[in-house]
Design a protein around this motif. Structure first.
Motif, PDB file in Angstrom:
ATOM      1  N   MET A 114       0.654  -1.297  -0.237  1.00  0.00           N
ATOM      2  CA  MET A 114       0.371   0.428  -0.394  1.00  0.00           C
ATOM      3  C   MET A 114       0.700   1.249  -0.119  1.00  0.00           C
ATOM      4  O   MET A 114       0.261   2.080  -0.459  1.00  0.00           O
ATOM      5  CB  MET A 114      -1.286   0.168   1.137  1.00  0.00           C
ATOM      6  CG  MET A 114      -2.254  -1.017   1.038  1.00  0.00           C
ATOM      7  SD  MET A 114      -3.137  -0.811  -0.169  1.00  0.00           S
ATOM      8  CE  MET A 114      -4.097   0.380  -0.111  1.00  0.00           C
ATOM      9  N   GLU A 115       1.895   0.662   0.658  1.00  0.00           N
ATOM     10  CA  GLU A 115       3.100   2.338   0.640  1.00  0.00           C
ATOM     11  C   GLU A 115       3.716   2.394  -0.309  1.00  0.00           C
ATOM     12  O   GLU A 115       3.790   3.583  -1.412  1.00  0.00           O
ATOM     13  CB  GLU A 115       3.991   2.783   1.694  1.00  0.00           C
ATOM     14  CG  GLU A 115       3.547   2.191   3.327  1.00  0.00           C
ATOM     15  CD  GLU A 115       4.874   1.819   4.839  1.00  0.00           C
ATOM     16  OE1 GLU A 115       5.545   1.669   3.815  1.00  0.00           O
ATOM     17  OE2 GLU A 115       3.941   2.445   5.649  1.00  0.00           O
ATOM     18  N   ILE A 116       3.684   1.358  -1.317  1.00  0.00           N
ATOM     19  CA  ILE A 116       4.313   1.952  -2.612  1.00  0.00           C
ATOM     20  C   ILE A 116       3.474   1.792  -3.239  1.00  0.00           C
ATOM     21  O   ILE A 116       3.423   3.216  -4.216  1.00  0.00           O
ATOM     22  CB  ILE A 116       4.575  -0.391  -3.245  1.00  0.00           C
ATOM     23  CG1 ILE A 116       5.800  -0.159  -2.567  1.00  0.00           C
ATOM     24  CG2 ILE A 116       5.079   0.105  -4.176  1.00  0.00           C
ATOM     25  CD1 ILE A 116       6.666  -1.473  -2.632  1.00  0.00           C
ATOM     26  N   TRP A 117       2.230   1.338  -3.247  1.00  0.00           N
ATOM     27  CA  TRP A 117       0.732   2.299  -4.629  1.00  0.00           C
ATOM     28  C   TRP A 117       0.566   3.841  -4.523  1.00  0.00           C
ATOM     29  O   TRP A 117       0.534   4.644  -5.270  1.00  0.00           O
ATOM     30  CB  TRP A 117      -0.329   1.423  -3.798  1.00  0.00           C
ATOM     31  CG  TRP A 117       0.074  -0.216  -5.115  1.00  0.00           C
ATOM     32  CD1 TRP A 117       0.826  -0.496  -6.453  1.00  0.00           C
ATOM     33  CD2 TRP A 117      -0.665  -1.116  -5.234  1.00  0.00           C
ATOM     34  NE1 TRP A 117       0.514  -1.444  -6.413  1.00  0.00           N
ATOM     35  CE2 TRP A 117      -0.434  -2.255  -5.774  1.00  0.00           C
ATOM     36  CE3 TRP A 117      -1.974  -1.325  -4.318  1.00  0.00           C
ATOM     37  CZ2 TRP A 117      -1.388  -2.960  -6.032  1.00  0.00           C
ATOM     38  CZ3 TRP A 117      -2.856  -2.567  -4.292  1.00  0.00           C
ATOM     39  CH2 TRP A 117      -2.005  -3.275  -5.248  1.00  0.00           C
ATOM     40  N   GLU A 118       0.754   4.207  -2.857  1.00  0.00           N
ATOM     41  CA  GLU A 118       0.334   5.431  -2.658  1.00  0.00           C
ATOM     42  C   GLU A 118       1.485   6.682  -2.925  1.00  0.00           C
ATOM     43  O   GLU A 118       1.455   7.532  -3.602  1.00  0.00           O
ATOM     44  CB  GLU A 118       1.347   5.692  -1.072  1.00  0.00           C
ATOM     45  CG  GLU A 118      -0.745   5.141  -0.366  1.00  0.00           C
ATOM     46  CD  GLU A 118      -0.380   5.637   1.125  1.00  0.00           C
ATOM     47  OE1 GLU A 118      -1.483   4.613   1.760  1.00  0.00           O
ATOM     48  OE2 GLU A 118       0.678   5.957   1.363  1.00  0.00           O
ATOM     49  N   GLU A 119       3.043   5.981  -3.033  1.00  0.00           N
ATOM     50  CA  GLU A 119       3.981   6.532  -3.613  1.00  0.00           C
ATOM     51  C   GLU A 119       3.827   6.495  -6.147  1.00  0.00           C
ATOM     52  O   GLU A 119       3.893   7.843  -6.341  1.00  0.00           O
ATOM     53  CB  GLU A 119       5.392   6.179  -3.663  1.00  0.00           C
ATOM     54  CG  GLU A 119       6.225   7.204  -4.246  1.00  0.00           C
ATOM     55  CD  GLU A 119       7.858   6.105  -3.808  1.00  0.00           C
ATOM     56  OE1 GLU A 119       7.476   5.262  -2.705  1.00  0.00           O
ATOM     57  OE2 GLU A 119       8.783   6.389  -4.383  1.00  0.00           O
ATOM     58  N   VAL A 120       3.695   5.774  -6.147  1.00  0.00           N
ATOM     59  CA  VAL A 120       3.398   5.410  -7.493  1.00  0.00           C
ATOM     60  C   VAL A 120       2.829   5.689  -8.158  1.00  0.00           C
ATOM     61  O   VAL A 120       2.451   6.266  -9.686  1.00  0.00           O
ATOM     62  CB  VAL A 120       3.742   3.732  -7.705  1.00  0.00           C
ATOM     63  CG1 VAL A 120       3.827   3.438  -9.183  1.00  0.00           C
ATOM     64  CG2 VAL A 120       5.172   3.411  -7.292  1.00  0.00           C
ATOM     65  N   LEU A 121       1.115   5.230  -7.402  1.00  0.00           N
ATOM     66  CA  LEU A 121      -0.084   5.361  -8.794  1.00  0.00           C
ATOM     67  C   LEU A 121      -0.356   6.634  -9.358  1.00  0.00           C
ATOM     68  O   LEU A 121      -1.045   6.885  -9.975  1.00  0.00           O
ATOM     69  CB  LEU A 121      -1.392   4.449  -7.593  1.00  0.00           C
ATOM     70  CG  LEU A 121      -1.138   3.851  -7.463  1.00  0.00           C
ATOM     71  CD1 LEU A 121      -2.591   2.355  -6.994  1.00  0.00           C
ATOM     72  CD2 LEU A 121      -0.988   2.744  -8.760  1.00  0.00           C
ATOM     73  N   PRO A 122      -0.386   8.141  -8.224  1.00  0.00           N
ATOM     74  CA  PRO A 122      -0.107   9.149  -8.239  1.00  0.00           C
ATOM     75  C   PRO A 122       0.245   9.461  -9.456  1.00  0.00           C
ATOM     76  O   PRO A 122       0.146  10.331 -10.661  1.00  0.00           O
ATOM     77  CB  PRO A 122      -0.061  10.069  -7.543  1.00  0.00           C
ATOM     78  CG  PRO A 122      -0.515   9.052  -5.963  1.00  0.00           C
ATOM     79  CD  PRO A 122       0.515   7.642  -6.497  1.00  0.00           C
ATOM     80  N   SER A 123       1.341   9.337  -9.615  1.00  0.00           N
ATOM     81  CA  SER A 123       2.500   9.750 -10.889  1.00  0.00           C
ATOM     82  C   SER A 123       2.111   9.013 -12.013  1.00  0.00           C
ATOM     83  O   SER A 123       1.964   9.715 -12.867  1.00  0.00           O
ATOM     84  CB  SER A 123       4.178   9.585 -10.288  1.00  0.00           C
ATOM     85  OG  SER A 123       4.026  10.427  -9.156  1.00  0.00           O
ATOM     86  N   ILE A 124       1.887   8.028 -11.662  1.00  0.00           N
ATOM     87  CA  ILE A 124       1.260   6.310 -13.170  1.00  0.00           C
ATOM     88  C   ILE A 124       0.141   7.454 -13.763  1.00  0.00           C
ATOM     89  O   ILE A 124       0.361   7.491 -15.246  1.00  0.00           O
ATOM     90  CB  ILE A 124       1.276   5.253 -12.517  1.00  0.00           C
ATOM     91  CG1 ILE A 124       2.354   4.796 -13.111  1.00  0.00           C
ATOM     92  CG2 ILE A 124       0.720   4.779 -14.017  1.00  0.00           C
ATOM     93  CD1 ILE A 124       2.869   3.104 -11.971  1.00  0.00           C
ATOM     94  N   PHE A 125      -0.798   7.398 -13.341  1.00  0.00           N
ATOM     95  CA  PHE A 125      -1.986   7.788 -13.289  1.00  0.00           C
ATOM     96  C   PHE A 125      -1.850   9.276 -14.142  1.00  0.00           C
ATOM     97  O   PHE A 125      -2.510  10.181 -15.418  1.00  0.00           O
ATOM     98  CB  PHE A 125      -3.059   8.438 -12.343  1.00  0.00           C
ATOM     99  CG  PHE A 125      -3.988   6.155 -12.222  1.00  0.00           C
ATOM    100  CD1 PHE A 125      -4.336   6.045 -13.333  1.00  0.00           C
ATOM    101  CD2 PHE A 125      -3.794   5.645 -10.751  1.00  0.00           C
ATOM    102  CE1 PHE A 125      -4.987   4.575 -13.148  1.00  0.00           C
ATOM    103  CE2 PHE A 125      -4.275   4.680 -10.929  1.00  0.00           C
ATOM    104  CZ  PHE A 125      -4.184   3.925 -12.056  1.00  0.00           C
TER     105      PHE A 125
END
Length: 333
Positions: A40-51
């Motif tokens: 979840m911590e990784i996704w909080e960092e990665v997902l906003p930038s990807i989208f």
């Protein structure tokens, strides 16, 4: 292969798959580099930038590249492209500042420009593949359709029935026989010439349908045909003999009834062409069923024509109705 192509042709499915792949790759890369962080911590960092980045690239490709660059409207494309990506760079930089991931403006510019070129290059590869496969498939379908129509034109049953009808007409009403022969020759000539083209004018198709109905109406005085078209029929084009299977079926099944009738309605509204065909028919228990290859061929041609369409079929006890709606039709210059 056909199912894979249909899967790839769907805009939403294709982009969802790409986003899932990107999330998987970036999640794996970050997890290897920072093993102590949870998913979840990784996704909080990665997902906003990807989208955000993917959304920027998607909008650029669909709005700027497709609408202005491909159509060679460079005077509009260049300033819009510059303003758009400048705003994207500034917005991404401020987002990274808030997240504590900002390094320098140079790095932000290089990252965004690299991703923009990567996304645009991928989009051009997609367009090349999509257009190449579509053109190949259209050529194949056109060839098959042409062969089918040529077979129908030379079909011994078709010509034999035509000759029998002409022979009976010559005996009972010889004065009209030359007109019947002329009608038959015009039908065969149009079918032969039209199948060599990718698109024909709508008014030519309407004239052919009228001639086809007139050719069959002389066989019986009971057949009632009611045709009405509304709109600018001389403006649009469509694939040749697109309605032929529907018209042929309507004549075949209506002539099996005691009171045969065919009602055809066509209407052009905006960029939409509506075609509705209703004919009398027997009940399911009494009807002489056909092979259904004509309708299958029609639906297959619609799939590869790159036209937007809706095709509906409905049947009651005494009539059969087909409705075909087309839009984004090519127009006559």
């Amino acid at each position: 292969m056909k199912s894979l192509w249909k899967f790839y042709s769907n805009f939403w499915v294709r982009n969802v798959v790409v986003i899932i792949l990107l999330i998987s790759v970036f999640t794996f890369a970050v997890s290897v580099d920072k093993r102590d962080r949870s998913l979840m911590e990784i996704w909080e960092e990665v997902l906003p930038s990807i989208f955000i980045v993917y959304g920027c690239i998607l909008i650029s490709n669909i709005v700027l590249i497709k609408r202005y660059l491909i159509t060679k409207r460079y005077n509009i494309f260049l300033p819009l492209m510059l303003c758009y990506w400048s705003a994207a760079i500034i917005g991404t930089a401020f987002l990274n500042m808030q997240n504590g991931d900002f390094d320098s403006w140079l790095i932000e510019i290089v990252n965004i420009v690299f991703l923009a070129f990567l996304g645009t290059g991928t989009y051009f590869i997609h367009l090349w593949l999509f257009n190449d496969i579509t053109v190949r498939e259209k050529r194949l379908i056109s060839t098959v359709a042409e062969l089918d129509f040529l077979k129908m034109q030379l079909n011994p049953h078709f010509l034999l029935n035509a000759m029998n009808n002409l022979y009976g007409e010559a005996l009972t009403n010889p004065s009209e026989t030359p007109e019947r022969i002329l009608q038959l020759s015009l039908l065969l000539r149009y079918q032969l010439e039209a199948t060599k083209k990718e698109f024909v004018a709508l008014y030519q198709e309407i004239e052919f349908i009228n001639e086809y109905f007139n050719y069959y109406k002389f066989r019986t005085n009971d057949l009632l045909v009611d045709i009405k078209f509304e709109g600018e029929i001389d403006k649009h084009k469509l694939p040749p003999l697109l309605y032929f299977s529907l018209v042929e079926n309507a004549i075949k099944f209506s002539l099996q009834t005691d009171a045969p009738y065919i009602k055809l309605r066509g209407k052009i509204q905006g960029n939409h062409l509506y075609f509705e065909l209703e004919n009398s028919c027997l009940s399911d228990e009494m009807i002489q069923k056909g092979t259904g290859l004509g309708l299958l061929n029609l639906e297959r041609r619609l799939e590869v024509s790159q036209l937007k369409y809706k095709f509906k079929k409905s049947k009651s006890k005494n009539y059969y109705k087909t409705t075909l709606e087309l839009w984004e039709l090519p127009t006559n210059v």
